[in-house]
Design a protein around this motif. Structure first.
Motif, PDB file in Angstrom:
ATOM      1  N   VAL A 159      21.529 147.591  86.691  1.00  0.00           N
ATOM      2  CA  VAL A 159      21.079 148.681  87.563  1.00  0.00           C
ATOM      3  C   VAL A 159      22.334 149.352  88.095  1.00  0.00           C
ATOM      4  N   GLY A 198      25.721 154.322  85.503  1.00  0.00           N
ATOM      5  CA  GLY A 198      25.414 155.526  84.731  1.00  0.00           C
ATOM      6  C   GLY A 198      26.653 156.356  84.425  1.00  0.00           C
ATOM      7  N   ALA A 229      18.658 150.299  84.095  1.00  0.00           N
ATOM      8  CA  ALA A 229      18.210 151.482  84.831  1.00  0.00           C
ATOM      9  C   ALA A 229      19.508 151.988  85.431  1.00  0.00           C
ATOM     10  N   PHE A 230      20.177 152.856  84.680  1.00  0.00           N
ATOM     11  CA  PHE A 230      21.590 153.111  84.926  1.00  0.00           C
ATOM     12  C   PHE A 230      21.857 154.167  85.994  1.00  0.00           C
ATOM     13  N   SER A 231      20.799 154.935  86.318  1.00  0.00           N
ATOM     14  CA  SER A 231      21.014 156.047  87.252  1.00  0.00           C
ATOM     15  C   SER A 231      19.705 156.302  87.982  1.00  0.00           C
ATOM     16  N   ALA A 271      25.058 147.174  90.117  1.00  0.00           N
ATOM     17  CA  ALA A 271      26.323 147.924  90.213  1.00  0.00           C
ATOM     18  C   ALA A 271      26.069 149.309  90.807  1.00  0.00           C
ATOM     19  N   PRO A 310      25.490 151.831  94.503  1.00  0.00           N
ATOM     20  CA  PRO A 310      25.934 151.878  95.908  1.00  0.00           C
ATOM     21  C   PRO A 310      25.224 150.801  96.743  1.00  0.00           C
ATOM     22  N   LEU A 369      21.356 149.832  97.850  1.00  0.00           N
ATOM     23  CA  LEU A 369      20.359 149.362  96.886  1.00  0.00           C
ATOM     24  C   LEU A 369      20.507 147.877  96.557  1.00  0.00           C
ATOM     25  N   ASP A 425      27.193 143.141  92.597  1.00  0.00           N
ATOM     26  CA  ASP A 425      28.512 143.492  93.104  1.00  0.00           C
ATOM     27  C   ASP A 425      28.497 143.408  94.623  1.00  0.00           C
ATOM     28  N   LYS A 426      29.702 143.352  95.183  1.00  0.00           N
ATOM     29  CA  LYS A 426      29.868 143.223  96.613  1.00  0.00           C
ATOM     30  C   LYS A 426      29.873 144.596  97.270  1.00  0.00           C
ATOM     31  N   PRO A 427      29.732 144.712  98.575  1.00  0.00           N
ATOM     32  CA  PRO A 427      29.274 143.655  99.477  1.00  0.00           C
ATOM     33  C   PRO A 427      27.815 143.309  99.153  1.00  0.00           C
ATOM     34  N   LYS A 429      32.178 161.465  93.455  1.00  0.00           N
ATOM     35  CA  LYS A 429      31.029 160.561  93.534  1.00  0.00           C
ATOM     36  C   LYS A 429      31.327 159.262  94.298  1.00  0.00           C
ATOM     37  N   TYR A 475      42.369 142.476  85.199  1.00  0.00           N
ATOM     38  CA  TYR A 475      41.156 142.733  85.977  1.00  0.00           C
ATOM     39  C   TYR A 475      39.878 142.404  85.202  1.00  0.00           C
ATOM     40  N   PHE A 526      37.170 139.396  85.952  1.00  0.00           N
ATOM     41  CA  PHE A 526      35.737 139.685  86.101  1.00  0.00           C
ATOM     42  C   PHE A 526      34.931 138.819  85.125  1.00  0.00           C
TER      43      PHE A 526
HETATM   44  P1  NAD Z   1      29.727 154.622  91.409  1.00  0.00           P
HETATM   45  O1  NAD Z   1      29.259 155.700  92.303  1.00  0.00           O
HETATM   46  O2  NAD Z   1      30.825 154.879  90.446  1.00  0.00           O
HETATM   47  O3  NAD Z   1      28.486 154.086  90.550  1.00  0.00           O
HETATM   48  C1  NAD Z   1      27.220 153.827  91.103  1.00  0.00           C
HETATM   49  C2  NAD Z   1      26.169 154.000  90.025  1.00  0.00           C
HETATM   50  O4  NAD Z   1      24.892 153.642  90.550  1.00  0.00           O
HETATM   51  C3  NAD Z   1      26.028 155.436  89.518  1.00  0.00           C
HETATM   52  O5  NAD Z   1      25.940 155.450  88.096  1.00  0.00           O
HETATM   53  C4  NAD Z   1      24.711 155.905  90.111  1.00  0.00           C
HETATM   54  O6  NAD Z   1      24.047 156.887  89.320  1.00  0.00           O
HETATM   55  C5  NAD Z   1      23.936 154.597  90.099  1.00  0.00           C
HETATM   56  N1  NAD Z   1      22.756 154.622  90.957  1.00  0.00           N
HETATM   57  C6  NAD Z   1      22.612 155.155  92.189  1.00  0.00           C
HETATM   58  N2  NAD Z   1      21.325 155.012  92.591  1.00  0.00           N
HETATM   59  C7  NAD Z   1      20.666 154.371  91.596  1.00  0.00           C
HETATM   60  C8  NAD Z   1      19.321 153.950  91.405  1.00  0.00           C
HETATM   61  N3  NAD Z   1      18.381 154.173  92.333  1.00  0.00           N
HETATM   62  N4  NAD Z   1      18.992 153.327  90.252  1.00  0.00           N
HETATM   63  C9  NAD Z   1      19.916 153.117  89.299  1.00  0.00           C
HETATM   64  N5  NAD Z   1      21.209 153.489  89.410  1.00  0.00           N
HETATM   65  C10 NAD Z   1      21.577 154.117  90.551  1.00  0.00           C
HETATM   66  O7  NAD Z   1      30.086 153.399  92.342  1.00  0.00           O
HETATM   67  P2  NAD Z   1      31.083 152.192  92.017  1.00  0.00           P
HETATM   68  O8  NAD Z   1      32.418 152.540  92.497  1.00  0.00           O
HETATM   69  O9  NAD Z   1      30.898 151.789  90.600  1.00  0.00           O
HETATM   70  O10 NAD Z   1      30.499 151.071  92.990  1.00  0.00           O
HETATM   71  C11 NAD Z   1      29.259 150.427  92.742  1.00  0.00           C
HETATM   72  C12 NAD Z   1      29.211 149.091  93.480  1.00  0.00           C
HETATM   73  O11 NAD Z   1      30.244 148.241  92.992  1.00  0.00           O
HETATM   74  C13 NAD Z   1      29.455 149.184  94.984  1.00  0.00           C
HETATM   75  O12 NAD Z   1      28.620 148.294  95.664  1.00  0.00           O
HETATM   76  C14 NAD Z   1      30.913 148.807  95.159  1.00  0.00           C
HETATM   77  O13 NAD Z   1      31.177 148.220  96.415  1.00  0.00           O
HETATM   78  C15 NAD Z   1      31.089 147.808  94.051  1.00  0.00           C
HETATM   79  N6  NAD Z   1      32.468 147.733  93.504  1.00  0.00           N
HETATM   80  C16 NAD Z   1      33.031 146.509  93.320  1.00  0.00           C
HETATM   81  C17 NAD Z   1      34.295 146.379  92.778  1.00  0.00           C
HETATM   82  C18 NAD Z   1      34.875 145.014  92.544  1.00  0.00           C
HETATM   83  O14 NAD Z   1      36.091 144.849  92.403  1.00  0.00           O
HETATM   84  N7  NAD Z   1      34.095 143.979  92.463  1.00  0.00           N
HETATM   85  C19 NAD Z   1      35.029 147.527  92.436  1.00  0.00           C
HETATM   86  C20 NAD Z   1      34.403 148.780  92.612  1.00  0.00           C
HETATM   87  C21 NAD Z   1      33.133 148.864  93.145  1.00  0.00           C
END
Ligand code: NAD
Length: 381
Positions: free
Chosen positions: A12, A15, A40-42, A86, A88, A91, A109-111, A182, A323, A327
């Protein structure tokens, strides 16, 4: 489960244009135990379909939403085994709870959630479900973080006296969110991110690393959070003093306005006899300094490293892992735990893999830091 097949994952988030979703896919699949078959990527059905095409999954399994994915996958004979989150932060709870209720394990993913109240709710759901829940505090997957942890646990450094952790980034030095970027946009929106900005986004990683490596818990803290960039709605710069259960003290500095910095996570731990230093931008070296003795540099893949560090090393010395491999260590442990559970083993998740306990600690850290900063006082954990 047949031992010959890979575990199937549904994602999830992740995207088009997402940061961490594609990293999850690479990492999960690195060791050949997992394949991503659904997602469900987006929040947009069209973009989810486009991501599915990009990832080359069956078009019928690129779903318009996570509820649809869970419902459809439950009915398939070749259903996913677990869900990766993965998205915001806002969710994380609804997706994790829905997945666990539907009988799927979760790698999030965190938090863990957006707020402290939410994580308590999630903790109850995880307990009731009796299913694995992993949390990708990525840095716990580095072999030299495992080495640092083993060194602290062995007593070789003596009791921990002082900890200094810093996590410095510069990418939010300007109001990037105002440009529509974004990753900056949702991170600076309290409704999507939760109440802790920088303290939640990267402060939680630093906090987790301290407790993970030292094996000691933070008992109280005094934090000062501020917002440097005008108009930003959440903190972007944080300094905190820590007290720990073993009498040690520490400092935690997290900033996303440290101009020029990339991903500067650095940990130093000082014991009675010596100290260690690890920097995630130079992750294949661990410095160990002995009082009255020479400085050592321990290299990843060294045959002299602890069993725990060697167990998560894939390549011979001099061939740097980074990295994605770190992971992937978390995914390998998750896959092993889930496979063992399917084979009937109880409490199958390795204790090296962060889970709901770390999730609750992290959310408590954010909540306490905000409270301390607001009241300008020390607060108990
Ligand atoms: P991002 O904005 O790049 O990606 C988020 C994705 O979620 C987007 O593709 C968006 O379309 C999708 N999305 C939003 N609402 C949705 C829904 N209802 N259904 C399906 N998909 C939906 O954000 P990011 O930087 O990739 O961060 C995502 C998460 O990962 C956050 O919680 C962040 O804290 C965490 N993160 C962790 C690390 C780590 O080192 N572990 C690094 C970066 C981000």
């Amino acid at each position: 489960m047949s031992e010959s097949r890979k575990l199937r994952m549904g994602m999830v988030g992740g995207g088009p244009g997402a940061f961490i979703g594609p990293v999850h896919k690479m990492a999960a699949e690195l060791d050949g135990q997992i394949e991503m078959v659904a997602g469900a990527f987006s929040q947009s059905a069209e973009r989810s379909r486009a991501a599915g095409e990009h990832f080359k999954i069956d078009p019928h399994r690129a779903y318009a939403g996570y509820a649809e994915m869970l419902k459809a996958e439950r009915e398939r004979p070749d259903a996913i085994d677990f869900v990766v989150i993965a998205t915001p932060n806002h969710l994380h709870l609804p997706v994790a709870a829905a997945a666990l209720d539907a009988g799927f394990a979760v790698m999030s993913d965190k938090p863990a959630t957006a707020t402290y109240d939410e994580v308590l709710e999630l903790e109850a759901v995880v307990k009731n479900a009796g299913l694995p829940y992993g949390l990708t505090h990525t840095y716990a997957g580095y072999s030299l973080v495992r080495e640092a942890r083993a060194l602290c646990a062995s007593g070789a450094l003596g009791a921990t006296r002082k900890v200094a952790v810093e996590y410095l980034q510069g990418w939010l030095s300007s109001p990037l969110e105002a440009t529509g970027q974004k990753q900056a946009a949702w991170r600076s929106d309290p409704a999507l991110n939760g109440p802790g900005g920088c303290i939640g986004d990267i402060g939680t990683h630093a906090f987790h690393l301290v407790e993970y490596v030292t094996g000691a818990r933070v008992t109280s803290l005094n934090a000062a959070l501020r917002t440097v960039v005008p108009g930003r709605r959440l903190d972007d710069d944080c300094n905190a003093l820590l007290r720990m259960e073993n009498g040690a003290t520490g400092t935690l500095m997290a900033s996303q306005v440290a101009a020029g910095e990339g991903n500067g996570l650095r940990l130093r731990v000082y014991g009675e006899k010596g100290s260690i230093e690890w920097h995630q931008e130079d992750p294949n070296r661990l410095r160990v300094k002995w009082e009255g003795g020479p400085e050592e540099v321990r290299y990843a893949a060294g045959g002299y490293l602890s069993a725990g560090a060697r167990a998560v090393t894939r390549l011979p010395g001099g061939h740097p892992e980074g990295y994605i491999e770190a992971f992937a260590v978390l995914y390998r442990e998750f896959a092993e735990g889930l496979t063992a559970l399917k084979a009937g083993k109880k409490d199958s998740m390795p204790e090296t893999l962060p889970g709901i306990v770390a999730g609750v600690r992290g959310m408590r850290f954010i909540e306490r830091a905000i409270e301390s900063s607001r009241t300008e006082k020390w607060v108990e954990f």
